[in-house]
Design a protein around this motif. Structure first.
Motif, PDB file in Angstrom:
ATOM      1  N   GLY A  30       0.818  -1.208   0.000  1.00 22.31           N
ATOM      2  CA  GLY A  30       0.000   0.000   0.000  1.00 22.31           C
ATOM      3  C   GLY A  30       0.849   1.254   0.000  1.00 22.31           C
ATOM      4  O   GLY A  30       0.558   2.226  -0.695  1.00 22.31           O
ATOM      5  N   PHE A  31       1.916   1.223   0.779  1.00 24.23           N
ATOM      6  CA  PHE A  31       2.835   2.364   0.827  1.00 24.23           C
ATOM      7  C   PHE A  31       3.446   2.615  -0.549  1.00 24.23           C
ATOM      8  O   PHE A  31       3.486   3.744  -1.028  1.00 24.23           O
ATOM      9  CB  PHE A  31       3.927   2.101   1.862  1.00 24.23           C
ATOM     10  CG  PHE A  31       4.993   3.156   1.900  1.00 24.23           C
ATOM     11  CD1 PHE A  31       4.755   4.373   2.510  1.00 24.23           C
ATOM     12  CD2 PHE A  31       6.225   2.930   1.318  1.00 24.23           C
ATOM     13  CE1 PHE A  31       5.739   5.353   2.546  1.00 24.23           C
ATOM     14  CE2 PHE A  31       7.208   3.898   1.346  1.00 24.23           C
ATOM     15  CZ  PHE A  31       6.964   5.118   1.957  1.00 24.23           C
ATOM     16  N   LYS A  32       3.903   1.535  -1.195  1.00 27.54           N
ATOM     17  CA  LYS A  32       4.502   1.674  -2.521  1.00 27.54           C
ATOM     18  C   LYS A  32       3.488   2.174  -3.543  1.00 27.54           C
ATOM     19  O   LYS A  32       3.856   2.801  -4.530  1.00 27.54           O
ATOM     20  CB  LYS A  32       5.096   0.347  -2.974  1.00 27.54           C
ATOM     21  CG  LYS A  32       6.364  -0.021  -2.230  1.00 27.54           C
ATOM     22  CD  LYS A  32       6.912  -1.348  -2.722  1.00 27.54           C
ATOM     23  CE  LYS A  32       8.229  -1.686  -2.052  1.00 27.54           C
ATOM     24  NZ  LYS A  32       8.768  -2.986  -2.521  1.00 27.54           N
ATOM     25  N   ALA A  33       2.208   1.894  -3.293  1.00 30.63           N
ATOM     26  CA  ALA A  33       1.146   2.341  -4.196  1.00 30.63           C
ATOM     27  C   ALA A  33       0.705   3.775  -3.895  1.00 30.63           C
ATOM     28  O   ALA A  33      -0.174   4.304  -4.552  1.00 30.63           O
ATOM     29  CB  ALA A  33      -0.042   1.389  -4.102  1.00 30.63           C
ATOM     30  N   MET A  63       9.232   4.630   6.390  1.00 33.79           N
ATOM     31  CA  MET A  63       7.962   4.872   5.709  1.00 33.79           C
ATOM     32  C   MET A  63       7.262   6.139   6.184  1.00 33.79           C
ATOM     33  O   MET A  63       6.342   6.605   5.522  1.00 33.79           O
ATOM     34  CB  MET A  63       7.043   3.657   5.876  1.00 33.79           C
ATOM     35  CG  MET A  63       7.585   2.434   5.148  1.00 33.79           C
ATOM     36  SD  MET A  63       6.686   0.911   5.458  1.00 33.79           S
ATOM     37  CE  MET A  63       5.042   1.324   4.928  1.00 33.79           C
ATOM     38  N   ASP A  64       7.680   6.704   7.288  1.00 31.89           N
ATOM     39  CA  ASP A  64       7.069   7.936   7.773  1.00 31.89           C
ATOM     40  C   ASP A  64       7.776   9.175   7.222  1.00 31.89           C
ATOM     41  O   ASP A  64       7.365  10.288   7.488  1.00 31.89           O
ATOM     42  CB  ASP A  64       7.067   7.991   9.300  1.00 31.89           C
ATOM     43  CG  ASP A  64       6.094   6.989   9.912  1.00 31.89           C
ATOM     44  OD1 ASP A  64       5.209   6.518   9.181  1.00 31.89           O
ATOM     45  OD2 ASP A  64       6.233   6.700  11.095  1.00 31.89           O
ATOM     46  N   THR A  65       8.823   8.980   6.468  1.00 31.17           N
ATOM     47  CA  THR A  65       9.533  10.090   5.859  1.00 31.17           C
ATOM     48  C   THR A  65       9.202  10.054   4.377  1.00 31.17           C
ATOM     49  O   THR A  65       9.691   9.224   3.642  1.00 31.17           O
ATOM     50  CB  THR A  65      11.055   9.966   6.070  1.00 31.17           C
ATOM     51  OG1 THR A  65      11.286   9.862   7.469  1.00 31.17           O
ATOM     52  CG2 THR A  65      11.787  11.157   5.523  1.00 31.17           C
ATOM     53  N   GLN A  66       8.330  10.948   3.967  1.00 28.21           N
ATOM     54  CA  GLN A  66       7.844  10.949   2.586  1.00 28.21           C
ATOM     55  C   GLN A  66       8.112  12.280   1.946  1.00 28.21           C
ATOM     56  O   GLN A  66       7.951  13.314   2.564  1.00 28.21           O
ATOM     57  CB  GLN A  66       6.341  10.699   2.578  1.00 28.21           C
ATOM     58  CG  GLN A  66       5.949   9.420   3.270  1.00 28.21           C
ATOM     59  CD  GLN A  66       4.437   9.289   3.343  1.00 28.21           C
ATOM     60  OE1 GLN A  66       3.741   9.600   2.395  1.00 28.21           O
ATOM     61  NE2 GLN A  66       3.945   8.836   4.473  1.00 28.21           N
ATOM     62  N   PRO A  67       8.496  12.239   0.680  1.00 27.07           N
ATOM     63  CA  PRO A  67       8.702  13.516  -0.028  1.00 27.07           C
ATOM     64  C   PRO A  67       7.366  14.173  -0.323  1.00 27.07           C
ATOM     65  O   PRO A  67       6.356  13.582  -0.297  1.00 27.07           O
ATOM     66  CB  PRO A  67       9.423  13.109  -1.305  1.00 27.07           C
ATOM     67  CG  PRO A  67       9.206  11.652  -1.476  1.00 27.07           C
ATOM     68  CD  PRO A  67       8.860  11.108  -0.133  1.00 27.07           C
TER      69      PRO A  67
END
Length: 67
Positions: A30-33, A63-67
């Protein structure tokens, strides 16, 4: 920290990667999507981070560090 401790710690983290990656809790697919892992309030407080390099220390798999 001594080298033996660092080696043991690194081995343990490496062992846990597969466990975490397959976990429904992390939902890596889900994260990758495109699923966001931050709560709405956290995203609101951060604001727009485009063109910035956010760093969250100790966020496990990152996973909590997102651009």
């Amino acid at each position: 920290m001594n080298e033996e401790y660092m080696h043991i710690n690194q081995q343990r983290w490496n062992e846990m990667v597969g466990v975490h990656e397959k976990s429904a809790f992390y939902d890596v697919a889900g994260f990758k999507a495109g699923r966001h892992t931050l709560a709405p309030l956290e995203r609101e407080e951060l604001g727009n981070v485009a063109r910035k390099s956010p760093l969250q220390q100790q966020c496990n798999m990152g996973m909590d560090t997102q651009p």
